[in-house]
Design a protein around this motif. Structure first.
Motif, PDB file in Angstrom:
ATOM      1  N   VAL A  47       0.856  -1.182   0.000  1.00 29.50           N
ATOM      2  CA  VAL A  47       0.000   0.000   0.000  1.00 29.50           C
ATOM      3  C   VAL A  47       0.894   1.233   0.000  1.00 29.50           C
ATOM      4  CG1 VAL A  47      -1.754   1.301   1.264  1.00 29.50           C
ATOM      5  CG2 VAL A  47      -1.851  -1.205   1.203  1.00 29.50           C
ATOM      6  N   VAL A  48       0.687   2.084  -0.999  1.00 30.47           N
ATOM      7  CA  VAL A  48       1.446   3.321  -1.135  1.00 30.47           C
ATOM      8  C   VAL A  48       0.499   4.474  -0.830  1.00 30.47           C
ATOM      9  CG1 VAL A  48       2.735   4.790  -2.714  1.00 30.47           C
ATOM     10  CG2 VAL A  48       2.960   2.288  -2.861  1.00 30.47           C
ATOM     11  N   LEU A  49       0.820   5.228   0.210  1.00 31.59           N
ATOM     12  CA  LEU A  49      -0.011   6.355   0.637  1.00 31.59           C
ATOM     13  C   LEU A  49       0.713   7.652   0.292  1.00 31.59           C
ATOM     14  CD1 LEU A  49      -2.423   7.635   2.104  1.00 31.59           C
ATOM     15  CD2 LEU A  49      -1.219   7.205   4.270  1.00 31.59           C
ATOM     16  N   GLU A  73       3.092  -5.103   8.904  1.00 33.64           N
ATOM     17  CA  GLU A  73       4.157  -6.002   9.347  1.00 33.64           C
ATOM     18  C   GLU A  73       3.606  -7.384   9.663  1.00 33.64           C
ATOM     19  OE1 GLU A  73       6.250  -4.101  12.587  1.00 33.64           O
ATOM     20  OE2 GLU A  73       7.803  -3.435  11.179  1.00 33.64           O
ATOM     21  N   ASP A  74       2.460  -7.439  10.334  1.00 33.06           N
ATOM     22  CA  ASP A  74       1.847  -8.730  10.675  1.00 33.06           C
ATOM     23  C   ASP A  74       1.444  -9.517   9.440  1.00 33.06           C
ATOM     24  OD1 ASP A  74       2.134  -8.270  13.376  1.00 33.06           O
ATOM     25  OD2 ASP A  74       0.039  -7.692  13.697  1.00 33.06           O
ATOM     26  N   ARG A  75       0.961  -8.822   8.414  1.00 35.57           N
ATOM     27  CA  ARG A  75       0.457  -9.482   7.208  1.00 35.57           C
ATOM     28  C   ARG A  75       1.501  -9.617   6.101  1.00 35.57           C
ATOM     29  NH1 ARG A  75      -5.387  -6.508   6.294  1.00 35.57           N
ATOM     30  NH2 ARG A  75      -6.267  -6.989   8.327  1.00 35.57           N
ATOM     31  N   GLY A  76       2.663  -9.022   6.299  1.00 40.22           N
ATOM     32  CA  GLY A  76       3.669  -9.021   5.251  1.00 40.22           C
ATOM     33  C   GLY A  76       3.305  -8.110   4.096  1.00 40.22           C
ATOM     34  N   VAL A  77       2.554  -7.050   4.398  1.00 40.73           N
ATOM     35  CA  VAL A  77       2.106  -6.086   3.394  1.00 40.73           C
ATOM     36  C   VAL A  77       2.678  -4.721   3.790  1.00 40.73           C
ATOM     37  CG1 VAL A  77       0.113  -4.942   2.357  1.00 40.73           C
ATOM     38  CG2 VAL A  77      -0.026  -7.363   2.976  1.00 40.73           C
ATOM     39  N   PRO A  78       3.654  -4.221   3.025  1.00 34.05           N
ATOM     40  CA  PRO A  78       4.272  -2.958   3.420  1.00 34.05           C
ATOM     41  C   PRO A  78       3.374  -1.745   3.204  1.00 34.05           C
ATOM     42  CG  PRO A  78       5.219  -3.723   1.360  1.00 34.05           C
ATOM     43  CD  PRO A  78       4.294  -4.805   1.840  1.00 34.05           C
ATOM     44  N   LEU A  79       3.524  -0.770   4.099  1.00 36.16           N
ATOM     45  CA  LEU A  79       2.911   0.546   3.955  1.00 36.16           C
ATOM     46  C   LEU A  79       4.038   1.501   3.615  1.00 36.16           C
ATOM     47  CD1 LEU A  79       0.646   2.646   4.186  1.00 36.16           C
ATOM     48  CD2 LEU A  79       1.146   2.765   6.647  1.00 36.16           C
ATOM     49  N   ARG A  80       3.921   2.158   2.467  1.00 40.91           N
ATOM     50  CA  ARG A  80       4.947   3.090   2.012  1.00 40.91           C
ATOM     51  C   ARG A  80       4.339   4.481   1.900  1.00 40.91           C
ATOM     52  NH1 ARG A  80       6.341  -1.052  -2.800  1.00 40.91           N
ATOM     53  NH2 ARG A  80       7.315  -2.675  -1.524  1.00 40.91           N
ATOM     54  N   LEU A  81       5.001   5.465   2.492  1.00 40.41           N
ATOM     55  CA  LEU A  81       4.511   6.840   2.480  1.00 40.41           C
ATOM     56  C   LEU A  81       5.284   7.659   1.457  1.00 40.41           C
ATOM     57  CD1 LEU A  81       4.271   7.484   6.326  1.00 40.41           C
ATOM     58  CD2 LEU A  81       2.572   6.482   4.799  1.00 40.41           C
ATOM     59  N   THR A 100      10.847   4.669  11.669  1.00 43.85           N
ATOM     60  CA  THR A 100      10.060   3.429  11.676  1.00 43.85           C
ATOM     61  C   THR A 100       9.317   3.206  10.364  1.00 43.85           C
ATOM     62  OG1 THR A 100       9.726   3.692  14.052  1.00 43.85           O
ATOM     63  CG2 THR A 100       8.233   2.192  12.907  1.00 43.85           C
ATOM     64  N   LEU A 101       8.708   4.261   9.850  1.00 39.70           N
ATOM     65  CA  LEU A 101       7.885   4.151   8.650  1.00 39.70           C
ATOM     66  C   LEU A 101       8.751   4.256   7.396  1.00 39.70           C
ATOM     67  CD1 LEU A 101       4.957   6.463   9.800  1.00 39.70           C
ATOM     68  CD2 LEU A 101       5.075   3.972   9.919  1.00 39.70           C
ATOM     69  N   ASP A 102       8.275   3.654   6.310  1.00 39.29           N
ATOM     70  CA  ASP A 102       8.985   3.702   5.031  1.00 39.29           C
ATOM     71  C   ASP A 102       8.573   4.948   4.265  1.00 39.29           C
ATOM     72  OD1 ASP A 102      10.216   1.238   5.531  1.00 39.29           O
ATOM     73  OD2 ASP A 102       8.559   0.126   4.637  1.00 39.29           O
ATOM     74  N   LEU A 103       9.508   5.904   4.119  1.00 40.51           N
ATOM     75  CA  LEU A 103       9.240   7.170   3.454  1.00 40.51           C
ATOM     76  C   LEU A 103       9.953   7.220   2.104  1.00 40.51           C
ATOM     77  CD1 LEU A 103       9.821   9.593   6.466  1.00 40.51           C
ATOM     78  CD2 LEU A 103       7.723   8.434   5.805  1.00 40.51           C
ATOM     79  N   TYR A 104       9.272   7.764   1.106  1.00 42.54           N
ATOM     80  CA  TYR A 104       9.819   7.867  -0.248  1.00 42.54           C
ATOM     81  C   TYR A 104       9.593   9.284  -0.771  1.00 42.54           C
ATOM     82  CZ  TYR A 104      10.018   2.834   0.008  1.00 42.54           C
ATOM     83  OH  TYR A 104      10.303   1.547   0.391  1.00 42.54           O
ATOM     84  N   LEU A 105      10.514   9.746  -1.633  1.00 46.08           N
ATOM     85  CA  LEU A 105      10.418  11.090  -2.177  1.00 46.08           C
ATOM     86  C   LEU A 105       9.342  11.228  -3.234  1.00 46.08           C
ATOM     87  CD1 LEU A 105      14.193  12.053  -2.476  1.00 46.08           C
ATOM     88  CD2 LEU A 105      12.520  12.817  -0.767  1.00 46.08           C
TER      89      LEU A 105
END
Length: 113
Positions: A47-49, A73-81, A100-105
């Motif tokens: 999921v990319v937010l 993390e529990d489901r093995g589904v990354p959340l990317r911001l 902690t969270l995955d941040l992208y430009l």
């Protein structure tokens, strides 16, 4: 009193679900964000937010991000911001969630993961 607004659009792309949020995330609108994330996580894809159009981000929004980061993390589904800036980035830095969270430009980088 002015009503706060938030819109969250969802798009399925190859290999991910992209959510684009625009407006303000506060105690009144955080439930909308939670609902859209819940739907997106149902697909079992990353999921990319995209937060680049979010102007205000309160602690209620931070709680939603942490909740779905842990669910991911529990489901093995990354959340990317994508592209948190302004008040969003300040809130993430103040709470050290940038570590902690995955941040992208940008969206392309987030989709590549």
């Amino acid at each position: 009193m002015e009503e706060t607004t938030l819109t969250v659009e969802s798009e399925n792309v190859p290999g991910a679900v992209v959510l684009r949020a625009e407006g303000e995330v506060d105690s009144y609108t955080a439930e909308l964000l939670r609902g859209k994330l819940s739907e997106a996580f149902g697909a079992g894809l990353p999921v990319v937010l995209d937060l680049s159009a979010v102007e205000f981000f309160a602690s209620a929004g931070l709680s939603v991000l942490v909740e779905y980061h842990l669910i991911g993390e529990d489901r093995g589904v990354p959340l990317r911001l994508v592209s948190p800036r302004g008040s969003v980035l300040r809130a993430l830095k103040a709470t050290t969630l940038t570590e902690t969270l995955d941040l992208y430009l940008d969206l392309d980088a987030a989709l590549r993961g």
